[in-house]
Design a protein around this motif. Structure first.
Motif, PDB file in Angstrom:
ATOM      1  N   LYS A 235       0.819  -1.210   0.000  1.00 57.98           N
ATOM      2  CA  LYS A 235       0.000   0.000   0.000  1.00 57.98           C
ATOM      3  C   LYS A 235       0.855   1.262   0.000  1.00 57.98           C
ATOM      4  O   LYS A 235       0.339   2.353  -0.220  1.00 57.98           O
ATOM      5  N   THR A 264       2.459  -2.783   4.131  1.00 58.22           N
ATOM      6  CA  THR A 264       1.018  -3.002   4.052  1.00 58.22           C
ATOM      7  C   THR A 264       0.200  -1.896   4.715  1.00 58.22           C
ATOM      8  O   THR A 264      -1.030  -1.927   4.654  1.00 58.22           O
ATOM      9  N   ASP A 266      -1.051   2.027   4.771  1.00 57.25           N
ATOM     10  CA  ASP A 266      -1.193   3.098   3.779  1.00 57.25           C
ATOM     11  C   ASP A 266      -0.691   4.431   4.313  1.00 57.25           C
ATOM     12  O   ASP A 266      -0.700   5.442   3.607  1.00 57.25           O
TER      13      ASP A 266
END
Length: 336
Positions: A235, A264, A266
């Protein structure tokens, strides 16, 4: 009810298991002094014709599914369901097997009560004779199904993103890319009862249903971004940060070699002092693919940077020892 994987019934010559199933069925006819649980009557040809078998289909596997819809060949990746037909319910099957092993019916009857809520089943998957995986021991079943029903269903791949009971078998198999060579393989499913605690929990119960199907694997390249087969999608992408993560991971000296990083999160997650509101640190979640002794796996971790009062320090460090989600994957999942 949770779905279960349907696999096409094959006329298998399972001598020892067939003999066991026949004996269990015979004892229910009145020769046993066991106090068995009442079972729902399955008065249908699908059941009578397939007792002791696991059957497969590409369609929704209701009990009334016509046998003409059962399949013997399957292409990996397509929709696949299975239904297992038992001579007796899992709870009754276990008690009958205990009796057959030499335990007195009176002793079993005295310990009969917990079988009602401590009975479970495993769907065990074999590929070309090699055990690959099984469904979780922790899965919870409807109690009435375990002591009163002589059939159960599972999904291998229902064609949606929902993960029903049994679909963990498909996910685990996808991670065994080295086994999924192009061609036709023999997929075998055994349904094994087990008792989760107490009397009878250490007995080696035999399968109460078995089925095989030919599985065709096409020559398709591995998808490194398939989170079920390889690593989760990133992400965030930051090569400099990823290099720091690798360095921080190596500093812990786990004895393996990190090969690939997927961030992973964001964004950074900021932890603040609950009284002053001043930042203490920031952290991100990361998946690291790694190798050790010729095997490959991944695990999830959190990495952090402390706040010095003016800015976040350049040093990145590992929080804790990992989240504990280690999974074995194919080494083909890593970027060459």
């Amino acid at each position: 009810m949770k779905k279960i994987v349907l696999f096409a019934c094959l006329a298998l010559s399972l001598n020892s298991q067939a003999q066991l199933l026949g004996k269990l069925k015979e004892k229910v006819g009145g020769k046993s002094k066991l106090e068995l649980y009442p079972e729902e009557k399955l008065d249908m040809p699908q059941y009578q014709n397939n007792i002791g078998k696991v059957c497969f289909s590409n369609e929704e596997f209701e009990r009334t599914l016509p046998e003409s819809k059962y399949i013997k060949t399957y292409t990996f990746g397509d929709k696949l369901s299975m239904r297992a037909w038992f001579a007796n319910s899992p709870a009754n099957s276990m008690m009958l097997q205990l009796e057959q092993s030499g335990i007195k019916p009176r002793e079993i009857n005295e310990n009969r009560g917990p079988f009602e809520y401590q009975s479970k089943i495993l769907f065990v998957l074999y590929l070309d004779g090699q055990k690959v995986t099984n469904t979780s021991y922790a899965f919870k079943f409807k109690e009435s199904d375990m002591h009163g029903l002589a059939t159960h269903r599972a999904e291998f791949n229902d064609g949606t993103d929902e993960l029903y009971f049994g679909e963990s078998l498909m996910i685990d198999l996808k991670r065994k890319q080295d086994l999924l060579t192009p061609g036709t393989h023999k997929l075998k499913i055994e349904v094994v009862p087990f008792k989760s605690a107490g009397f009878g929990d250490n007995f080696d119960y035999k399968p109460i249903a078995v089925g095989e199907i030919d599985m065709i694997v096409k020559n398709t390249p591995i998808d490194r971004n398939d989170p079920q087969a390889c690593l989760p999608k990133a992400k965030m992408t930051d090569k400099a940060l990823e290099a720091k993560i690798i360095a921080a991971y190596k500093n812990r000296n786990y004895g393996d070699t990190p090969k690939e990083v997927r961030i992973t999160s964001d964004r950074w997650y900021i932890a603040k002092n609950e009284y002053t509101g001043i930042p203490l640190r920031r952290s991100i979640n990361v998946t690291i693919g790694k190798t050790k002794d010729g095997k490959c796996s991944y695990d999830e971790y959190s990495f952090a940077q402390d706040y010095d009062g003016n800015q976040y320090q350049n040093e990145l460090y590992l929080l804790g020892e990992g989240i504990g989600t280690k999974r074995e994957i194919s080494c083909k999942c890593f970027t060459p």
